[in-house]
Design an enzyme around this catalytic site. Structure first.
Site, short mmCIF file in Angstrom:
data_model
loop_
_atom_site.label_atom_id
_atom_site.label_comp_id
_atom_site.label_asym_id
_atom_site.label_seq_id
_atom_site.Cartn_x
_atom_site.Cartn_y
_atom_site.Cartn_z
N LYS A 223 0.81 -1.23 0.00
CA LYS A 223 0.00 0.00 0.00
C LYS A 223 0.84 1.28 0.00
O LYS A 223 1.99 1.28 0.42
CB LYS A 223 -0.98 -0.03 1.17
CG LYS A 223 -2.11 -1.00 0.90
CD LYS A 223 -3.32 -0.77 1.74
CE LYS A 223 -4.43 -1.72 1.26
NZ LYS A 223 -5.58 -1.70 2.14
N ARG A 257 -4.57 -10.09 4.37
CA ARG A 257 -4.87 -10.03 2.93
C ARG A 257 -3.62 -9.57 2.19
O ARG A 257 -3.06 -8.52 2.52
CB ARG A 257 -6.02 -9.05 2.73
CG ARG A 257 -6.50 -8.92 1.30
CD ARG A 257 -7.66 -7.93 1.21
NE ARG A 257 -8.19 -7.87 -0.14
CZ ARG A 257 -7.69 -7.09 -1.10
NH1 ARG A 257 -6.64 -6.32 -0.85
NH2 ARG A 257 -8.23 -7.08 -2.31
C1 9MG Z 1 -10.28 -4.67 -1.53
N1 9MG Z 1 -9.31 -4.21 -0.55
C2 9MG Z 1 -8.22 -3.44 -0.78
N2 9MG Z 1 -7.57 -3.20 0.37
C3 9MG Z 1 -8.28 -3.86 1.34
C4 9MG Z 1 -8.12 -3.99 2.73
O1 9MG Z 1 -7.14 -3.40 3.37
N3 9MG Z 1 -9.01 -4.72 3.40
C5 9MG Z 1 -10.05 -5.32 2.77
N4 9MG Z 1 -10.92 -6.03 3.50
N5 9MG Z 1 -10.25 -5.22 1.44
C6 9MG Z 1 -9.38 -4.49 0.75
#
Ligand code: 9MG
Length: 279
Positions: A223, A257
């Protein structure tokens, strides 16, 4: 603590789950649209399972700041063939990353088990009725604003307290719509309507959300806040992404994730092995 998602049940404590990201978008910020073609998306998803993904998160609409929204028809065209195909090929739960109730419904009908809703700050309950009807898992992610507006001027008096209040209020509303607490995971939404300072405060305050007794999901993979802090380009953000994932697990997060499944699995297993020795 239990997380139910249709036919799947995860009982915590257990090793943290790694959710692999499958972007089916032409403008995905970190894979450059490489996996837009549905056959390529399926191949990528299978590779992530081989790398140790416990869940696959399939999304057809970019959520990066300022990304143009896509129509419902286009999102359906992107994600449903991928979910249909994967449902017959893999044993891990499929999550659909969508803000649209109709896409969630079609994805669940096609074999998905979890709805990853970055727009859980919505006012209406159409999405929650769909989740309730399918007894699906549901990720409540916190976002201030929308992907188009969220980074304009994120403002909080106390971001950790406000996100906690948001989770408590959503859990009440979800229960009222027929979504049981054990279908829900919580996500602070790193990068969604947050400054670098807000993101760091949320990461530092992650442990405080464990008192809500719901699994915590964290998404930090590649990110932009990492780039803001360290000056690293997208392709050079893996070490910092792993550092955040390990700290999150230490703080009590249960689902991470990520784009980089093999590396994340290894980093988390190491973290857990050390944590198991703590007196
Ligand atoms: C779709 N998406 C992109 N970044 C995300 C994040 O940090 N959490 C979740 N749940 N979905 C995300």
């Amino acid at each position: 603590m239990l997380l139910r998602a249709r036919q799947f049940e995860f009982m915590f404590p257990r090793p943290a789950l790694v959710m692999g990201i499958v972007n089916v978008t032409p403008d995905s910020f970190s894979d450059g649209g490489q996996f837009f073609d549905s056959a390529k998306a399926v191949a990528r998803a299978l590779e992530l399972v081989e790398h140790g993904a416990d869940i696959l998160d399939i999304g057809g609409e970019s959520t990066r700041p300022g990304a143009a929204p896509v129509s419902e028809a286009e999102e359906l065209r992107r994600v449903i063939p991928v979910i249909e195909k994967l449902a017959g090929l893999v044993k891990v739960p499929l999550s659909v990353d969508t803000m649209k109730p109709a896409v969630a419904r079609a994805a669940l009908a096609a074999g998905a088990s979890i709805v990853n809703d970055i727009a859980a700050n919505r006012a209406d309950d159409a999405m929650w009725r769909v989740v309730s009807g399918f007894r699906a898992g549901y990720v409540v992610m916190h976002m201030q604003g929308t992907p188009q507006t969220m980074q304009a001027n994120p403002t909080y008096a106390d971001v950790v307290r406000e996100v906690g209040d948001f989770f408590r209020e959503r859990l009440r509303r979800l229960t009222a719509c027929g979504v049981a607490a054990d279908q829900v995971a919580l996500d602070v939404g790193i990068g969604f309507g947050k400054t670098l300072g807000h993101n760091l405060q949320l990461l530092g305050g992650l442990r405080s959300f464990t008192k809500l007794q719901r699994p915590l999901l964290l998404g930090v993979s590649r990110k932009s806040f990492i780039g803001k802090l360290l000056g690293a380009g997208v392709a050079a953000r893996l070490p910092a992404s792993l550092a955040c994932a390990c700290l999150a697990v230490e703080a009590g997060a249960q689902i991470v994730r990520t784009h980089d499944v093999a590396e994340t699995v290894q980093a988390i297993r190491m973290t857990e092995a050390v944590l198991a020795q703590k007196k």
